[in-house]
Design an enzyme around this catalytic site. Sequence first.
Site, PDB file in Angstrom:
ATOM      1  N   LYS A 193      57.770  44.276  40.699  1.00  0.00           N
ATOM      2  CA  LYS A 193      57.621  43.117  41.595  1.00  0.00           C
ATOM      3  C   LYS A 193      56.453  42.285  41.107  1.00  0.00           C
ATOM      4  O   LYS A 193      55.199  42.719  41.252  1.00  0.00           O
ATOM      5  CB  LYS A 193      57.297  43.699  43.142  1.00  0.00           C
ATOM      6  CG  LYS A 193      57.814  42.966  44.318  1.00  0.00           C
ATOM      7  CD  LYS A 193      56.925  41.633  44.506  1.00  0.00           C
ATOM      8  CE  LYS A 193      55.370  41.722  45.103  1.00  0.00           C
ATOM      9  NZ  LYS A 193      54.969  40.480  44.971  1.00  0.00           N
ATOM     10  N   GLU A 269      45.094  50.492  39.239  1.00  0.00           N
ATOM     11  CA  GLU A 269      44.093  49.422  38.258  1.00  0.00           C
ATOM     12  C   GLU A 269      43.656  48.437  39.241  1.00  0.00           C
ATOM     13  O   GLU A 269      44.477  47.424  39.663  1.00  0.00           O
ATOM     14  CB  GLU A 269      44.856  49.057  37.048  1.00  0.00           C
ATOM     15  CG  GLU A 269      45.315  50.114  36.214  1.00  0.00           C
ATOM     16  CD  GLU A 269      45.645  49.903  34.762  1.00  0.00           C
ATOM     17  OE1 GLU A 269      46.189  48.472  34.528  1.00  0.00           O
ATOM     18  OE2 GLU A 269      45.519  50.632  33.687  1.00  0.00           O
ATOM     19  N   CYS A 303      39.857  41.141  35.936  1.00  0.00           N
ATOM     20  CA  CYS A 303      39.334  42.317  36.556  1.00  0.00           C
ATOM     21  C   CYS A 303      38.034  42.782  35.871  1.00  0.00           C
ATOM     22  O   CYS A 303      37.017  43.546  36.466  1.00  0.00           O
ATOM     23  CB  CYS A 303      40.199  43.383  36.671  1.00  0.00           C
ATOM     24  SG  CYS A 303      40.785  43.751  35.223  1.00  0.00           S
ATOM     25  N   GLU A 405      33.894  41.743  45.168  1.00  0.00           N
ATOM     26  CA  GLU A 405      34.466  41.028  44.008  1.00  0.00           C
ATOM     27  C   GLU A 405      34.708  39.450  44.610  1.00  0.00           C
ATOM     28  O   GLU A 405      35.530  39.421  45.455  1.00  0.00           O
ATOM     29  CB  GLU A 405      35.614  41.627  43.546  1.00  0.00           C
ATOM     30  CG  GLU A 405      36.642  41.050  42.388  1.00  0.00           C
ATOM     31  CD  GLU A 405      37.815  41.889  42.206  1.00  0.00           C
ATOM     32  OE1 GLU A 405      38.440  41.986  43.008  1.00  0.00           O
ATOM     33  OE2 GLU A 405      37.967  42.063  40.963  1.00  0.00           O
TER      34      GLU A 405
HETATM   35  P1  NAD Z   1      46.919  42.060  45.118  1.00  0.00           P
HETATM   36  O1  NAD Z   1      46.388  43.057  45.250  1.00  0.00           O
HETATM   37  O2  NAD Z   1      46.847  40.696  46.195  1.00  0.00           O
HETATM   38  O3  NAD Z   1      48.431  41.641  44.831  1.00  0.00           O
HETATM   39  C1  NAD Z   1      48.896  42.253  43.673  1.00  0.00           C
HETATM   40  C2  NAD Z   1      50.296  42.564  44.084  1.00  0.00           C
HETATM   41  O4  NAD Z   1      50.720  43.358  44.962  1.00  0.00           O
HETATM   42  C3  NAD Z   1      51.230  41.233  44.226  1.00  0.00           C
HETATM   43  O5  NAD Z   1      52.506  41.627  43.740  1.00  0.00           O
HETATM   44  C4  NAD Z   1      51.427  41.702  45.769  1.00  0.00           C
HETATM   45  O6  NAD Z   1      52.596  40.659  46.137  1.00  0.00           O
HETATM   46  C5  NAD Z   1      51.471  43.033  45.970  1.00  0.00           C
HETATM   47  N1  NAD Z   1      51.127  43.429  47.320  1.00  0.00           N
HETATM   48  C6  NAD Z   1      50.151  42.844  48.282  1.00  0.00           C
HETATM   49  N2  NAD Z   1      50.329  43.730  49.292  1.00  0.00           N
HETATM   50  C7  NAD Z   1      51.241  44.610  49.083  1.00  0.00           C
HETATM   51  C8  NAD Z   1      51.555  45.989  49.919  1.00  0.00           C
HETATM   52  N3  NAD Z   1      50.908  45.986  51.201  1.00  0.00           N
HETATM   53  N4  NAD Z   1      52.513  46.711  49.438  1.00  0.00           N
HETATM   54  C9  NAD Z   1      53.165  46.357  48.093  1.00  0.00           C
HETATM   55  N5  NAD Z   1      52.848  45.576  47.514  1.00  0.00           N
HETATM   56  C10 NAD Z   1      51.682  44.725  48.103  1.00  0.00           C
HETATM   57  O7  NAD Z   1      46.192  41.277  43.882  1.00  0.00           O
HETATM   58  P2  NAD Z   1      46.066  40.015  43.393  1.00  0.00           P
HETATM   59  O8  NAD Z   1      45.166  39.090  44.115  1.00  0.00           O
HETATM   60  O9  NAD Z   1      47.277  39.606  42.774  1.00  0.00           O
HETATM   61  O10 NAD Z   1      45.197  40.011  41.733  1.00  0.00           O
HETATM   62  C11 NAD Z   1      43.900  40.154  41.815  1.00  0.00           C
HETATM   63  C12 NAD Z   1      43.175  41.512  41.962  1.00  0.00           C
HETATM   64  O11 NAD Z   1      43.893  42.556  40.917  1.00  0.00           O
HETATM   65  C13 NAD Z   1      41.798  41.681  41.697  1.00  0.00           C
HETATM   66  O12 NAD Z   1      41.065  42.163  42.790  1.00  0.00           O
HETATM   67  C14 NAD Z   1      41.518  41.985  40.519  1.00  0.00           C
HETATM   68  O13 NAD Z   1      40.134  42.884  40.236  1.00  0.00           O
HETATM   69  C15 NAD Z   1      42.741  43.234  40.490  1.00  0.00           C
HETATM   70  N6  NAD Z   1      43.058  43.420  38.834  1.00  0.00           N
HETATM   71  C16 NAD Z   1      42.739  44.881  38.373  1.00  0.00           C
HETATM   72  C17 NAD Z   1      43.061  45.020  37.191  1.00  0.00           C
HETATM   73  C18 NAD Z   1      42.644  46.392  36.509  1.00  0.00           C
HETATM   74  O14 NAD Z   1      43.171  46.528  35.439  1.00  0.00           O
HETATM   75  N7  NAD Z   1      41.746  47.124  37.248  1.00  0.00           N
HETATM   76  C19 NAD Z   1      43.717  44.196  36.308  1.00  0.00           C
HETATM   77  C20 NAD Z   1      43.958  42.784  36.851  1.00  0.00           C
HETATM   78  C21 NAD Z   1      43.406  42.434  38.215  1.00  0.00           C
HETATM   79  O1  6OD Z   2      44.097  44.796  28.443  1.00  0.00           O
HETATM   80  C1  6OD Z   2      44.497  45.566  29.089  1.00  0.00           C
HETATM   81  O2  6OD Z   2      45.330  46.208  28.965  1.00  0.00           O
HETATM   82  C2  6OD Z   2      44.587  45.159  30.791  1.00  0.00           C
HETATM   83  N1  6OD Z   2      44.943  46.191  31.658  1.00  0.00           N
HETATM   84  C3  6OD Z   2      43.551  44.512  31.058  1.00  0.00           C
HETATM   85  C4  6OD Z   2      43.231  44.063  32.384  1.00  0.00           C
HETATM   86  C5  6OD Z   2      42.616  42.889  32.749  1.00  0.00           C
HETATM   87  C6  6OD Z   2      42.446  42.376  33.929  1.00  0.00           C
HETATM   88  O3  6OD Z   2      42.374  41.542  34.473  1.00  0.00           O
END
Ligand code: NAD
Ligand code: 6OD
Length: 501
Positions: A193, A269, A303, A405
């Site tokens: 998804k 993550e 992130c 964040e």
């Molecule tokens: P989000 O959590 O809003 O959405 C991520 C995904 O989850 C989307 O596909 C969304 O449709 C889905 N989603 C939302 N609510 C849901 C639910 N109740 N059940 C199932 N699916 C659901 O995140 P975003 O705004 O797309 O991304 C930004 C965030 O992602 C930031 O907080 C960032 O730090 C984090 N992030 C973390 C990492 C990591 O590796 N730790 C990497 C990239 C991004």
């Molecule tokens: O480099 C990667 O494998 C990874 N998961 C990066 C995540 C970046 C977050 O925005």
Amino acid sequence: MNSAVPRYQGAAVGAETARLSHFIDGRFVPAGRSSFENRHPATGEVINLVPEADSAAVDDAVKAARRALKGPWGKMSEQQRSVILRKVADGIMARFDDFLAAEVLDTGKPKSLASHIDIPRGAANFNVFADQVLTLSTETFRMATPDGAGALNYAIRGPRGVIAVVCPWNLPLLLMTWKVAPALACGNTVVVKPSEETPTTATMLGEIMNEAGVPPGVYNVVHGFGEDSAGEYLTSHPDVDGITFTGETRTGEAIMRAASKGVRPVSLELGGKNASLVFADCDMDKAIEGVTRAVFANCGQVCLGTERVYVERPIFDQFTQRLKQAAEKLKPGNPFETATTLGPLISQVHRDKVLSYYAKAKAEGAEIITGGGIPELPAPFSAGSFVEPTIWTGLPEDSAVMREEIFGPCCNIVPFDEEDAVIALANDSPYGLATSIWTENLTRAHRVAAQVEVGITWVNSWFLRDLRTPFGGSKQSGIGREGGVHSMEFYTELRNVCVKL
Ligand code: NAD
Ligand code: 6OD
């Protein structure tokens, strides 16, 4: 708009009537009951219409994935899967320009960035895990028994089954393939998804999967939103065996709740509020270059990015001035132009959120070193969701801007005097994802690295990735580690066999 118009089955990016499809059981499945618009964040123009999966469409995808487990995919050797995954990587590279154009249209990120990071990593993820699966081992133990003959224990691995892969929008192809590649290498099947903001490259990958010989049903994509939509339908589907998720911490909590029904494993993550620690004995040029990337790359939507910068007092003024100069050199605008170094935020909604923190910073008493507003750009980019790169000083440690964040191109710079004190400040966060330490004193670097409570620490670098290493966060930044053998641990079920000799 100066963009290529890639065409492929299931998605015709840039065409006026472009519609995306779900990808289920090896086929592009067009409209659901409703669809939504996918917009280019740099201009606000509609790129394509995206079908929203209802629960029946999600169920079709999960059923297809379940059937595929029992089909040819489930019978293949690791070597055969590895060969196919390498073809997927080759397929991405062969369509590099199409994937690049689609990713830039969906995210608005500069082409120069996506061509160096997002698309090559999409391919690299498949190559790395195609290799990794061939070196996967398990343990054996000989044990004594009362009759003296002994017994031999050995573990075997099998796929977990149907894996739900729920992805964010900031590095769409990179983060999706980071999970899909090891899941498939281990013999699982997946239902992806993608984020509703960036649905295109996941759809395009369906065509590559077919061309590479991935059997129908092994890779499926359903589109839609999170709550009360495709994301929730998928993660709460009883026939999903495991869930891997990247996104916000709050969404991670909802996904854990969904996973608790049926006691399914999750890999999470999540978000971060990362610190950079800059010591007076750093190489200033390297530190400025690295912290500039850590704060502003991908318009701060990484992130691992830095929003808290701690600088040792003797170099505080010089560092702040140089970071200001670096921020002011960033060039917002058309992401397809090579001179552009700063894209927009992903959406107007996200821009409102980031601007609300810009307002909070003022209200919380910040001194604004640079930025704080919206850049003036000519049409059509005046309609994009751009913000100025922004630097503050003077924010209290307990302010919202320092604790939450933001996910925008901004940071607060804080002076420090003592190593122990700065470690305590860095650790005083509900998150624990990443840190970068800038010092030429390697003894100090090791000492500090051992004390920062994060999953990933860089010394004199940032976002330098070896895909065999453990990747993930502590505290509210996640559960579990992926990367190398750690991905294999999540995507396989280990079973012990005890043989009485
Ligand atoms: P989000 O959590 O809003 O959405 C991520 C995904 O989850 C989307 O596909 C969304 O449709 C889905 N989603 C939302 N609510 C849901 C639910 N109740 N059940 C199932 N699916 C659901 O995140 P975003 O705004 O797309 O991304 C930004 C965030 O992602 C930031 O907080 C960032 O730090 C984090 N992030 C973390 C990492 C990591 O590796 N730790 C990497 C990239 C991004
Ligand atoms: O480099 C990667 O494998 C990874 N998961 C990066 C995540 C970046 C977050 O925005």
